[in-house]
Design a protein around this motif. Structure first.
Motif, PDB file in Angstrom:
ATOM      1  N   TYR A 129       0.830  -1.211   0.000  1.00 55.48           N
ATOM      2  CA  TYR A 129       0.000   0.000   0.000  1.00 55.48           C
ATOM      3  C   TYR A 129       0.865   1.261   0.000  1.00 55.48           C
ATOM      4  CZ  TYR A 129      -1.928   3.887   2.725  1.00 55.48           C
ATOM      5  OH  TYR A 129      -2.232   5.133   3.188  1.00 55.48           O
ATOM      6  N   ASN A 130       1.858   1.307   0.876  1.00 59.43           N
ATOM      7  CA  ASN A 130       2.687   2.503   1.000  1.00 59.43           C
ATOM      8  C   ASN A 130       3.520   2.737  -0.252  1.00 59.43           C
ATOM      9  OD1 ASN A 130       3.441   4.734   2.611  1.00 59.43           O
ATOM     10  ND2 ASN A 130       5.370   3.734   3.159  1.00 59.43           N
ATOM     11  N   THR A 131       4.035   1.664  -0.841  1.00 57.91           N
ATOM     12  CA  THR A 131       4.792   1.793  -2.089  1.00 57.91           C
ATOM     13  C   THR A 131       3.913   2.356  -3.195  1.00 57.91           C
ATOM     14  OG1 THR A 131       6.230  -0.072  -1.503  1.00 57.91           O
ATOM     15  CG2 THR A 131       6.128   0.530  -3.827  1.00 57.91           C
ATOM     16  N   LEU A 132       2.684   1.859  -3.280  1.00 55.87           N
ATOM     17  CA  LEU A 132       1.767   2.342  -4.305  1.00 55.87           C
ATOM     18  C   LEU A 132       1.401   3.808  -4.080  1.00 55.87           C
ATOM     19  CD1 LEU A 132      -0.610  -0.738  -4.743  1.00 55.87           C
ATOM     20  CD2 LEU A 132       1.020   0.166  -6.414  1.00 55.87           C
ATOM     21  N   VAL A 133       1.211   4.206  -2.823  1.00 50.11           N
ATOM     22  CA  VAL A 133       0.895   5.610  -2.547  1.00 50.11           C
ATOM     23  C   VAL A 133       2.028   6.515  -3.008  1.00 50.11           C
ATOM     24  CG1 VAL A 133       0.559   7.319  -0.719  1.00 50.11           C
ATOM     25  CG2 VAL A 133      -0.684   5.158  -0.641  1.00 50.11           C
ATOM     26  N   TRP A 134       3.266   6.186  -2.615  1.00 49.51           N
ATOM     27  CA  TRP A 134       4.410   7.004  -3.017  1.00 49.51           C
ATOM     28  C   TRP A 134       4.539   7.077  -4.535  1.00 49.51           C
ATOM     29  CZ3 TRP A 134       6.918  10.369  -0.173  1.00 49.51           C
ATOM     30  CH2 TRP A 134       7.027  10.200   1.204  1.00 49.51           C
ATOM     31  N   ASP A 135       4.404   5.929  -5.205  1.00 51.38           N
ATOM     32  CA  ASP A 135       4.677   5.877  -6.643  1.00 51.38           C
ATOM     33  C   ASP A 135       3.496   6.310  -7.502  1.00 51.38           C
ATOM     34  OD1 ASP A 135       7.445   4.875  -7.054  1.00 51.38           O
ATOM     35  OD2 ASP A 135       6.747   3.212  -5.830  1.00 51.38           O
ATOM     36  N   LEU A 136       2.281   6.096  -7.049  1.00 54.19           N
ATOM     37  CA  LEU A 136       1.129   6.476  -7.860  1.00 54.19           C
ATOM     38  C   LEU A 136       0.770   7.947  -7.693  1.00 54.19           C
ATOM     39  CD1 LEU A 136      -1.256   3.372  -7.692  1.00 54.19           C
ATOM     40  CD2 LEU A 136       0.587   3.916  -9.302  1.00 54.19           C
ATOM     41  N   ILE A 137       0.931   8.475  -6.492  1.00 57.89           N
ATOM     42  CA  ILE A 137       0.725   9.921  -6.319  1.00 57.89           C
ATOM     43  C   ILE A 137       1.920  10.674  -6.876  1.00 57.89           C
ATOM     44  CG2 ILE A 137       0.417  11.799  -4.648  1.00 57.89           C
ATOM     45  CD1 ILE A 137      -1.185   9.944  -2.925  1.00 57.89           C
ATOM     46  N   SER A 138       3.126  10.217  -6.521  1.00 55.09           N
ATOM     47  CA  SER A 138       4.363  10.697  -7.151  1.00 55.09           C
ATOM     48  C   SER A 138       4.367  12.218  -7.317  1.00 55.09           C
ATOM     49  CB  SER A 138       4.515   9.986  -8.503  1.00 55.09           C
ATOM     50  OG  SER A 138       5.713  10.303  -9.143  1.00 55.09           O
ATOM     51  N   HIS A 139       4.574  12.695  -8.575  1.00 58.72           N
ATOM     52  CA  HIS A 139       4.672  14.133  -8.827  1.00 58.72           C
ATOM     53  C   HIS A 139       3.307  14.822  -8.832  1.00 58.72           C
ATOM     54  CE1 HIS A 139       3.618  12.503 -12.704  1.00 58.72           C
ATOM     55  NE2 HIS A 139       3.546  13.685 -13.267  1.00 58.72           N
ATOM     56  N   LEU A 140       2.230  14.045  -8.555  1.00 59.57           N
ATOM     57  CA  LEU A 140       0.885  14.612  -8.501  1.00 59.57           C
ATOM     58  C   LEU A 140       0.548  15.136  -7.108  1.00 59.57           C
ATOM     59  CD1 LEU A 140      -0.979  11.698 -10.350  1.00 59.57           C
ATOM     60  CD2 LEU A 140       0.156  13.679 -11.375  1.00 59.57           C
ATOM     61  N   TRP A 141       1.501  15.052  -6.169  1.00 64.93           N
ATOM     62  CA  TRP A 141       1.211  15.380  -4.775  1.00 64.93           C
ATOM     63  C   TRP A 141       0.639  16.784  -4.611  1.00 64.93           C
ATOM     64  CZ3 TRP A 141       3.372  19.596  -2.480  1.00 64.93           C
ATOM     65  CH2 TRP A 141       4.504  20.148  -3.093  1.00 64.93           C
ATOM     66  N   PHE A 142       1.099  17.735  -5.426  1.00 63.56           N
ATOM     67  CA  PHE A 142       0.643  19.117  -5.226  1.00 63.56           C
ATOM     68  C   PHE A 142      -0.831  19.264  -5.591  1.00 63.56           C
ATOM     69  CE2 PHE A 142       1.462  19.171  -9.717  1.00 63.56           C
ATOM     70  CZ  PHE A 142       0.661  20.177 -10.250  1.00 63.56           C
ATOM     71  N   LEU A 143      -1.348  18.405  -6.474  1.00 66.27           N
ATOM     72  CA  LEU A 143      -2.771  18.441  -6.792  1.00 66.27           C
ATOM     73  C   LEU A 143      -3.598  17.954  -5.603  1.00 66.27           C
ATOM     74  CD1 LEU A 143      -2.662  17.041 -10.446  1.00 66.27           C
ATOM     75  CD2 LEU A 143      -2.882  19.421  -9.714  1.00 66.27           C
ATOM     76  N   LEU A 144      -3.118  16.913  -4.938  1.00 64.19           N
ATOM     77  CA  LEU A 144      -3.786  16.441  -3.717  1.00 64.19           C
ATOM     78  C   LEU A 144      -3.773  17.528  -2.652  1.00 64.19           C
ATOM     79  CD1 LEU A 144      -5.065  14.248  -1.942  1.00 64.19           C
ATOM     80  CD2 LEU A 144      -2.750  13.437  -1.407  1.00 64.19           C
ATOM     81  N   VAL A 145      -2.641  18.195  -2.477  1.00 63.87           N
ATOM     82  CA  VAL A 145      -2.537  19.273  -1.483  1.00 63.87           C
ATOM     83  C   VAL A 145      -3.476  20.424  -1.837  1.00 63.87           C
ATOM     84  CG1 VAL A 145      -0.989  21.001  -0.485  1.00 63.87           C
ATOM     85  CG2 VAL A 145      -0.195  18.658  -0.790  1.00 63.87           C
ATOM     86  N   LEU A 146      -3.592  20.743  -3.136  1.00 60.50           N
ATOM     87  CA  LEU A 146      -4.496  21.817  -3.548  1.00 60.50           C
ATOM     88  C   LEU A 146      -5.954  21.470  -3.243  1.00 60.50           C
ATOM     89  CD1 LEU A 146      -3.026  23.061  -6.954  1.00 60.50           C
ATOM     90  CD2 LEU A 146      -3.269  24.371  -4.840  1.00 60.50           C
ATOM     91  N   ILE A 147      -6.323  20.197  -3.400  1.00 62.15           N
ATOM     92  CA  ILE A 147      -7.685  19.782  -3.055  1.00 62.15           C
ATOM     93  C   ILE A 147      -7.934  19.995  -1.566  1.00 62.15           C
ATOM     94  CG2 ILE A 147      -9.214  17.784  -2.844  1.00 62.15           C
ATOM     95  CD1 ILE A 147      -7.913  16.687  -5.413  1.00 62.15           C
ATOM     96  N   ILE A 148      -6.965  19.609  -0.747  1.00 61.46           N
ATOM     97  CA  ILE A 148      -7.118  19.767   0.710  1.00 61.46           C
ATOM     98  C   ILE A 148      -7.150  21.242   1.091  1.00 61.46           C
ATOM     99  CG2 ILE A 148      -6.047  19.285   2.946  1.00 61.46           C
ATOM    100  CD1 ILE A 148      -4.834  16.762   1.644  1.00 61.46           C
ATOM    101  N   LEU A 149      -6.261  22.043   0.500  1.00 59.80           N
ATOM    102  CA  LEU A 149      -6.234  23.466   0.803  1.00 59.80           C
ATOM    103  C   LEU A 149      -7.520  24.153   0.353  1.00 59.80           C
ATOM    104  CD1 LEU A 149      -2.530  24.369  -0.104  1.00 59.80           C
ATOM    105  CD2 LEU A 149      -3.532  24.162   2.168  1.00 59.80           C
ATOM    106  N   THR A 150      -8.048  23.732  -0.783  1.00 58.36           N
ATOM    107  CA  THR A 150      -9.315  24.292  -1.256  1.00 58.36           C
ATOM    108  C   THR A 150     -10.440  23.982  -0.276  1.00 58.36           C
ATOM    109  OG1 THR A 150      -8.639  24.101  -3.575  1.00 58.36           O
ATOM    110  CG2 THR A 150     -10.997  24.254  -3.140  1.00 58.36           C
ATOM    111  N   THR A 151     -10.446  22.761   0.231  1.00 58.25           N
ATOM    112  CA  THR A 151     -11.468  22.374   1.209  1.00 58.25           C
ATOM    113  C   THR A 151     -11.323  23.184   2.495  1.00 58.25           C
ATOM    114  OG1 THR A 151     -11.499  20.131   0.273  1.00 58.25           O
ATOM    115  CG2 THR A 151     -12.455  20.424   2.476  1.00 58.25           C
ATOM    116  N   LEU A 152     -10.089  23.377   2.949  1.00 58.47           N
ATOM    117  CA  LEU A 152      -9.858  24.240   4.112  1.00 58.47           C
ATOM    118  C   LEU A 152     -10.280  25.674   3.818  1.00 58.47           C
ATOM    119  CD1 LEU A 152      -6.330  22.972   5.259  1.00 58.47           C
ATOM    120  CD2 LEU A 152      -8.536  22.505   6.357  1.00 58.47           C
ATOM    121  N   GLY A 153     -10.145  26.074   2.555  1.00 62.81           N
ATOM    122  CA  GLY A 153     -10.528  27.421   2.160  1.00 62.81           C
ATOM    123  C   GLY A 153     -12.012  27.706   2.324  1.00 62.81           C
ATOM    124  N   LEU A 154     -12.841  26.662   2.333  1.00 64.70           N
ATOM    125  CA  LEU A 154     -14.267  26.860   2.570  1.00 64.70           C
ATOM    126  C   LEU A 154     -14.505  27.618   3.867  1.00 64.70           C
ATOM    127  CD1 LEU A 154     -15.655  23.331   1.594  1.00 64.70           C
ATOM    128  CD2 LEU A 154     -16.109  25.478   0.386  1.00 64.70           C
TER     129      LEU A 154
END
Length: 387
Positions: A129-154
């Motif tokens: 699971y952890n290997t897949l998270v690191w490798d599948l999110i990979s360089h997409l991490w900032f998009l995940l962070v933007l989703i979380i920040l947008t939700t906090l922005g509510l």
């Protein structure tokens, strides 16, 4: 929400695009640097290591300031639920698209290149699971962070918007770069203390991919995201960053020197990462002034060529990473010169990424999946709206 029609900030559009595109030379130089990556050249290059360190020390901090700026601008334009839906779709759909189409094939390729595919069955369920998270999110991490920040922005943006205007004695009216530097110093120390506390209590948590992406990265970049929102709300803060400051330039240079010293002589078990967080928190703030001031002077104009790369930047960033790893794994070993390899890599990755971008523009479904925007039939291929 009130409908706010803000003048297009051409220089911020350009900076955001070039910061994203800067990920290409960043990752290609990583192949030739002294840093251990998925793929590395036979011998590291000193100048490419320095180049890589410089980009890494400030790029994403400035990017998240711009993201916060535009997010708050759109927050004032749309009703609350529509704003969240639009912003999350714009980053969430491309992220979800890139996982099966880009990072999953990238993961399988790396398993083959490293010869680790045969060891997969011996891993525990959590390790898989952890290997897949690191490798599948990979360089997409900032998009995940933007989703979380947008939700906090509510909540956070709603709080900003409900504040009544105060006299000039207001805190933000009296804010200076010096005071901001002190605030970000404290934020850097608090983040370092948080990380060290986790390291002391339960170190394995820091190796968990989802915890790093969803929590640690979000906590670090939240101040920059909010700073961008405040720069839109308070013209004085924006002017502070668009006005050149010799002090910020000198301070950023000193911070980069400290960053290099920490990289060379620090120890991972002895405050290297904590010290780095303080340095990059401050350097990121000072580089906002350096980058914004230069961008405001040199890039504040409308250009069809710039607009093309603004629209293309996300797609090119998404596809460049597997292309870079392919280049590093199969082509780098055949090029003796690191500098020549770096230049060849830029041509290879950018050239193929642009071809793929043009091809994807001709398929309505792909345009939607890689932009998160509804596609109008009447819209020309290269003129998608860039909100």
């Amino acid at each position: 929400m009130t409908n706010t029609s803000a003048q297009r900030e051409f220089f911020l559009d350009s900076i955001r695009a070039w910061l994203m595109l800067l990920g290409i030379p960043f990752h290609i130089s990583l192949i030739y640097s002294s840093h251990q990556w998925h793929v590395n050249s036979a011998a590291p290059s000193a100048w490419l290591t320095l180049f890589n360190d410089f980009i890494h020390a400030f790029r994403m901090q400035v990017f998240f300031v711009i993201s916060g700026y535009f997010s708050y601008m759109l927050f004032l334009r749309y009703p609350l639920k529509r704003w969240w839906k639009v912003r999350v779709e714009r980053v969430g759909i491309p992220m979800l698209t890139a996982i099966p189409l880009l990072t999953l094939p990238q993961f399988l390729m790396l398993q083959h290149v490293k010869g680790t595919a045969g060891n997969w069955h011996s891993l525990s369920w959590y390790e898989k699971y952890n290997t897949l998270v690191w490798d599948l999110i990979s360089h997409l991490w900032f998009l995940l962070v933007l989703i979380i920040l947008t939700t906090l922005g509510l909540v956070l943006f709603k709080t900003f918007n409900q504040e009544k205007e105060k006299p000039q004695s207001d805190f933000f009216a009296r804010l200076t770069l010096g005071k901001l530097s002190f605030i970000f110093l404290l934020l850097g120390v608090l983040y370092a203390a948080l990380r060290r506390t986790i390291f002391m209590i339960y170190p394995p948590l820091l190796s968990d991919g989802l915890f790093n992406f969803a929590f640690m990265q979000t906590v670090f970049y939240l101040p920059f995201f909010l700073l961008g929102a405040l720069a839109f709300k308070h013209e004085k803060i924006k002017a502070m960053f668009t006005t050149p400051s010799l002090g910020c330039a000198i301070a950023a240079a000193i911070a980069f020197g400290a960053y290099l010293l920490n990289q060379r002589f620090g120890n991972g078990d002895a405050w290297l990462y904590e010290t780095e967080s303080v340095i990059t928190m401050l350097m990121g703030l000072w580089m906002v002034n350096v980058v914004f001031a230069l961008g405001h002077r040199l890039l504040n104009f409308k250009s069809s060529r710039v607009t093309y790369f603004v629209n293309a930047s996300l797609f090119i960033y998404l596809v460049h990473h597997p292309l870079t790893l392919f280049f590093g794994a199969y082509i780098t070993p055949h090029i003796a010169s690191n500098t020549l390899g770096f230049i060849t890599g830029l041509i290879f990755v950018i050239g193929i990424a642009l071809i793929l971008y043009e091809l994807h523009l001709r398929v309505t479904l792909l345009r939607f999946l890689f932009s998160g925007k509804p596609q109008n039939k009447a819209v020309s291929l290269t003129s998608a709206a860039n909100e």
